[in-house]
Design a protein around this motif. Sequence first.
Motif, PDB file in Angstrom:
ATOM      1  N   LEU A 199       0.817  -1.204   0.000  1.00  0.00           N
ATOM      2  CA  LEU A 199       0.000   0.000   0.000  1.00  0.00           C
ATOM      3  C   LEU A 199       0.856   1.262   0.000  1.00  0.00           C
ATOM      4  CD1 LEU A 199      -2.948   1.023   0.051  1.00  0.00           C
ATOM      5  CD2 LEU A 199      -2.765   1.078   2.558  1.00  0.00           C
ATOM      6  N   ASP A 200       2.008   1.210   0.671  1.00  0.00           N
ATOM      7  CA  ASP A 200       2.856   2.391   0.767  1.00  0.00           C
ATOM      8  C   ASP A 200       3.922   2.442  -0.339  1.00  0.00           C
ATOM      9  OD1 ASP A 200       4.341   0.271   1.619  1.00  0.00           O
ATOM     10  OD2 ASP A 200       5.113   1.226   3.448  1.00  0.00           O
ATOM     11  N   SER A 201       3.813   1.555  -1.323  1.00  0.00           N
ATOM     12  CA  SER A 201       4.796   1.520  -2.416  1.00  0.00           C
ATOM     13  C   SER A 201       4.504   2.588  -3.470  1.00  0.00           C
ATOM     14  CB  SER A 201       4.783   0.147  -3.107  1.00  0.00           C
ATOM     15  OG  SER A 201       5.116  -0.882  -2.214  1.00  0.00           O
ATOM     16  N   ILE A 202       5.549   2.958  -4.185  1.00  0.00           N
ATOM     17  CA  ILE A 202       5.418   3.778  -5.389  1.00  0.00           C
ATOM     18  C   ILE A 202       5.743   2.881  -6.577  1.00  0.00           C
ATOM     19  CG2 ILE A 202       6.312   5.757  -6.678  1.00  0.00           C
ATOM     20  CD1 ILE A 202       6.881   7.106  -4.019  1.00  0.00           C
ATOM     21  N   VAL A 203       4.846   2.849  -7.554  1.00  0.00           N
ATOM     22  CA  VAL A 203       5.010   1.928  -8.678  1.00  0.00           C
ATOM     23  C   VAL A 203       4.991   2.691  -9.992  1.00  0.00           C
ATOM     24  CG1 VAL A 203       3.924   0.037  -7.402  1.00  0.00           C
ATOM     25  CG2 VAL A 203       2.521   1.501  -8.877  1.00  0.00           C
ATOM     26  N   ARG A 204       5.519   2.039 -11.013  1.00  0.00           N
ATOM     27  CA  ARG A 204       5.439   2.609 -12.357  1.00  0.00           C
ATOM     28  C   ARG A 204       5.272   1.483 -13.366  1.00  0.00           C
ATOM     29  NH1 ARG A 204      11.644   4.783 -13.032  1.00  0.00           N
ATOM     30  NH2 ARG A 204      12.689   2.739 -13.169  1.00  0.00           N
ATOM     31  N   LEU A 205       4.636   1.829 -14.464  1.00  0.00           N
ATOM     32  CA  LEU A 205       4.401   0.882 -15.543  1.00  0.00           C
ATOM     33  C   LEU A 205       5.702   0.614 -16.286  1.00  0.00           C
ATOM     34  CD1 LEU A 205       1.804  -0.468 -16.751  1.00  0.00           C
ATOM     35  CD2 LEU A 205       1.824   1.358 -18.464  1.00  0.00           C
ATOM     36  N   GLN A 206       5.912  -0.626 -16.727  1.00  0.00           N
ATOM     37  CA  GLN A 206       7.046  -0.934 -17.589  1.00  0.00           C
ATOM     38  C   GLN A 206       6.532  -1.683 -18.826  1.00  0.00           C
ATOM     39  OE1 GLN A 206       9.905  -3.327 -15.498  1.00  0.00           O
ATOM     40  NE2 GLN A 206       8.464  -4.932 -14.944  1.00  0.00           N
ATOM     41  N   PHE A 207       7.309  -1.633 -19.896  1.00  0.00           N
ATOM     42  CA  PHE A 207       6.928  -2.231 -21.181  1.00  0.00           C
ATOM     43  C   PHE A 207       5.616  -1.644 -21.710  1.00  0.00           C
ATOM     44  CE2 PHE A 207       9.188  -5.682 -18.849  1.00  0.00           C
ATOM     45  CZ  PHE A 207      10.342  -5.709 -19.626  1.00  0.00           C
ATOM     46  N   LYS A 208       5.421  -0.333 -21.519  1.00  0.00           N
ATOM     47  CA  LYS A 208       4.147   0.286 -21.897  1.00  0.00           C
ATOM     48  C   LYS A 208       3.832   0.102 -23.375  1.00  0.00           C
ATOM     49  CE  LYS A 208       1.501   4.578 -21.467  1.00  0.00           C
ATOM     50  NZ  LYS A 208       1.493   5.977 -20.966  1.00  0.00           N
ATOM     51  N   ASP A 209       4.862   0.118 -24.216  1.00  0.00           N
ATOM     52  CA  ASP A 209       4.634  -0.045 -25.655  1.00  0.00           C
ATOM     53  C   ASP A 209       4.121  -1.435 -26.004  1.00  0.00           C
ATOM     54  OD1 ASP A 209       5.395   2.529 -26.307  1.00  0.00           O
ATOM     55  OD2 ASP A 209       7.503   2.002 -26.616  1.00  0.00           O
ATOM     56  N   HIS A 210       4.162  -2.352 -25.067  1.00  0.00           N
ATOM     57  CA  HIS A 210       3.746  -3.731 -25.341  1.00  0.00           C
ATOM     58  C   HIS A 210       2.461  -4.108 -24.619  1.00  0.00           C
ATOM     59  CE1 HIS A 210       7.156  -5.372 -27.684  1.00  0.00           C
ATOM     60  NE2 HIS A 210       7.761  -4.310 -27.183  1.00  0.00           N
ATOM     61  N   ILE A 211       1.733  -3.117 -24.137  1.00  0.00           N
ATOM     62  CA  ILE A 211       0.504  -3.372 -23.382  1.00  0.00           C
ATOM     63  C   ILE A 211      -0.629  -2.530 -23.966  1.00  0.00           C
ATOM     64  CG2 ILE A 211      -0.479  -3.529 -21.074  1.00  0.00           C
ATOM     65  CD1 ILE A 211       2.332  -2.908 -19.973  1.00  0.00           C
ATOM     66  N   VAL A 212      -1.815  -3.107 -24.051  1.00  0.00           N
ATOM     67  CA  VAL A 212      -2.997  -2.314 -24.411  1.00  0.00           C
ATOM     68  C   VAL A 212      -4.036  -2.449 -23.303  1.00  0.00           C
ATOM     69  CG1 VAL A 212      -2.654  -2.464 -26.900  1.00  0.00           C
ATOM     70  CG2 VAL A 212      -4.098  -4.149 -25.760  1.00  0.00           C
ATOM     71  N   LEU A 213      -4.690  -1.347 -23.054  1.00  0.00           N
ATOM     72  CA  LEU A 213      -5.764  -1.258 -22.070  1.00  0.00           C
ATOM     73  C   LEU A 213      -7.040  -1.013 -22.859  1.00  0.00           C
ATOM     74  CD1 LEU A 213      -6.430  -0.924 -18.960  1.00  0.00           C
ATOM     75  CD2 LEU A 213      -6.066   1.516 -19.305  1.00  0.00           C
ATOM     76  N   THR A 214      -8.005  -1.894 -22.746  1.00  0.00           N
ATOM     77  CA  THR A 214      -9.205  -1.759 -23.559  1.00  0.00           C
ATOM     78  C   THR A 214     -10.443  -2.164 -22.761  1.00  0.00           C
ATOM     79  OG1 THR A 214     -10.210  -2.341 -25.693  1.00  0.00           O
ATOM     80  CG2 THR A 214      -9.042  -4.085 -24.520  1.00  0.00           C
ATOM     81  N   VAL A 215     -11.575  -1.733 -23.243  1.00  0.00           N
ATOM     82  CA  VAL A 215     -12.858  -2.055 -22.613  1.00  0.00           C
ATOM     83  C   VAL A 215     -13.603  -3.032 -23.510  1.00  0.00           C
ATOM     84  CG1 VAL A 215     -15.064  -1.147 -21.813  1.00  0.00           C
ATOM     85  CG2 VAL A 215     -12.976   0.188 -21.486  1.00  0.00           C
ATOM     86  N   GLY A 216     -14.149  -4.067 -22.917  1.00  0.00           N
ATOM     87  CA  GLY A 216     -14.926  -5.044 -23.674  1.00  0.00           C
ATOM     88  C   GLY A 216     -16.032  -5.605 -22.819  1.00  0.00           C
ATOM     89  N   LEU A 217     -16.837  -6.458 -23.427  1.00  0.00           N
ATOM     90  CA  LEU A 217     -17.936  -7.094 -22.704  1.00  0.00           C
ATOM     91  C   LEU A 217     -17.446  -8.367 -22.040  1.00  0.00           C
ATOM     92  CD1 LEU A 217     -20.735  -6.632 -25.390  1.00  0.00           C
ATOM     93  CD2 LEU A 217     -20.377  -5.269 -23.324  1.00  0.00           C
ATOM     94  N   ASP A 218     -18.018  -8.684 -20.894  1.00  0.00           N
ATOM     95  CA  ASP A 218     -17.654  -9.882 -20.149  1.00  0.00           C
ATOM     96  C   ASP A 218     -18.121 -11.113 -20.924  1.00  0.00           C
ATOM     97  OD1 ASP A 218     -17.160 -11.888 -18.379  1.00  0.00           O
ATOM     98  OD2 ASP A 218     -18.206 -10.970 -16.678  1.00  0.00           O
ATOM     99  N   GLN A 219     -17.171 -11.850 -21.467  1.00  0.00           N
ATOM    100  CA  GLN A 219     -17.507 -12.998 -22.301  1.00  0.00           C
ATOM    101  C   GLN A 219     -17.893 -14.237 -21.491  1.00  0.00           C
ATOM    102  OE1 GLN A 219     -17.765 -12.596 -25.605  1.00  0.00           O
ATOM    103  NE2 GLN A 219     -17.196 -10.463 -25.223  1.00  0.00           N
ATOM    104  N   ASP A 220     -17.729 -14.180 -20.178  1.00  0.00           N
ATOM    105  CA  ASP A 220     -18.044 -15.343 -19.343  1.00  0.00           C
ATOM    106  C   ASP A 220     -19.495 -15.363 -18.888  1.00  0.00           C
ATOM    107  OD1 ASP A 220     -15.453 -16.185 -19.574  1.00  0.00           O
ATOM    108  OD2 ASP A 220     -14.801 -15.317 -17.661  1.00  0.00           O
ATOM    109  N   ARG A 221     -20.247 -14.339 -19.276  1.00  0.00           N
ATOM    110  CA  ARG A 221     -21.642 -14.291 -18.844  1.00  0.00           C
ATOM    111  C   ARG A 221     -22.548 -14.341 -20.049  1.00  0.00           C
ATOM    112  NH1 ARG A 221     -22.093  -9.861 -14.040  1.00  0.00           N
ATOM    113  NH2 ARG A 221     -24.069 -10.954 -13.827  1.00  0.00           N
TER     114      ARG A 221
END
Length: 464
Positions: free
Chosen positions: A359-381
């Motif tokens: 909880l008290d850590s400071i973090v940063r993203l790595q390999f950002k060029d190799h990650i996508v963040l997207t929104v989709g529908l829950d395929q398990d329902r």
Amino acid sequence: MPKKAKPAGNEKKDGPLPYKKAKVEAVGGPSTLNFDSPGGLFESLISPIKIETFFKDFWEQKPLLIQRDDPALATYYQSLFRLTDLKSLCSQGMYYGRDVNVCRCVNGKKKVLNKDGKAHFLQLRKDFDQKRATIQFHQPQRFKDELWRIQEKLECYFGSLVGSNVYITPAGSQGLPPHYDDVEVFILQLEGEKHWRLYHPTVPLAREYSVEAEDRIGRPTHEFTLKPGDLLYFPRGTIHQADTPPGLAHSTHVTISTYQNNSWGDFLLDTISGLVFDTAKEDVEFRAGIPRQLLLEETTTVATRRLSGFLRTLADRLEGTKELLSSDMKKDFVTHRLPPYYVGDGAELSTPGGKLPRLDSIVRLQFKDHIVLTVGLDQDRTDEMQEKMVYIYHSLKNRRERHMMGNEEETESHGLRFPFSHMDALQQIWNSSAISVKDLKLTTDEEKESLVLSLWTECLIQVI
């Protein structure tokens, strides 16, 4: 210093030449590509042309020829792939059709001279020397580290898959008939010389590969010869053919290609289903049944008018939409692209290292060029219960040896799935150079710790 760019080739009398030929003087010291960033790599690849100029004047519009007199760059290009590399590659188990094609252009048609099973270097060399055949090697970035390094950076830069093929053609021979491709093409001349002819597209920005008959394509709009260190770009749909001049050594060039099925039309198809799904939840008109027997009849004027109205409603809704529901394009790109280039065993891509996030850590993203963040529908329902979810896909665990080889059944996606309520916290991580875990926009400390632990386990963040 580079000389001023000037026209070259066959200039038509009724207008300016539609491409630049940039002649670059030799410079002292090593002259290779800039791998500091994806943008730096691309700009060094098309040097001395600037990125802004390239996309304003050439991209998807017309060819660009850059001829260089740079011994250091020519030597570097030659190191990317040589005819002699085939001997060691064949010893690793190369197969006709999958890894290697042997072909020749005869009377305007492609003649394939492949054998069955494994490709042996002595047989390839025999067909090359005696039958004057071209050897086409598929996706050499699977085996040649420097091509992996180049194409991985280009995939980051374009946000699209980047494939390649090597063509080795003996003197006085041509491997392929006139044709056009469905990809943006960058040609790097590696060994020897190659004589090129380009023609006006019959299908601008084509969406498929096609061979064109010689009597249909007219006179070349451009004609020139590439030497080691030279680069040629042309848009998809550009008709082209190339041969190795007689009396010279063999030619080796690599074709680096991108932007297949990466158009606005493709993106529209990818996002429209999610937009319709969202709208139908809120607009009863979209849930009303179609007229009886509509599927048994030809489309009527009434149905067409109704669909036009729905499309206008969707367009209005799209103006205020923050998150488009992507069906496949983002996932497919990350699932099939190259993993990050690394030297060594790549353990940092598959095994989390460093301190565990708290909880008290400071973090940063790595390999950002190799990650996508997207929104989709829950395929398990079920359809009735589907909800929006946040999906994170990454290429850290992708298999380099499968890149661009069409092994759909063997390819799996790697990543994570979170409730849509986590979107703000994820965007904080994505948009910050570093952030404290306790500052994440989530309701409980447990949610915050759980989120960063999941990302850390996938090697997507590090504690600093």
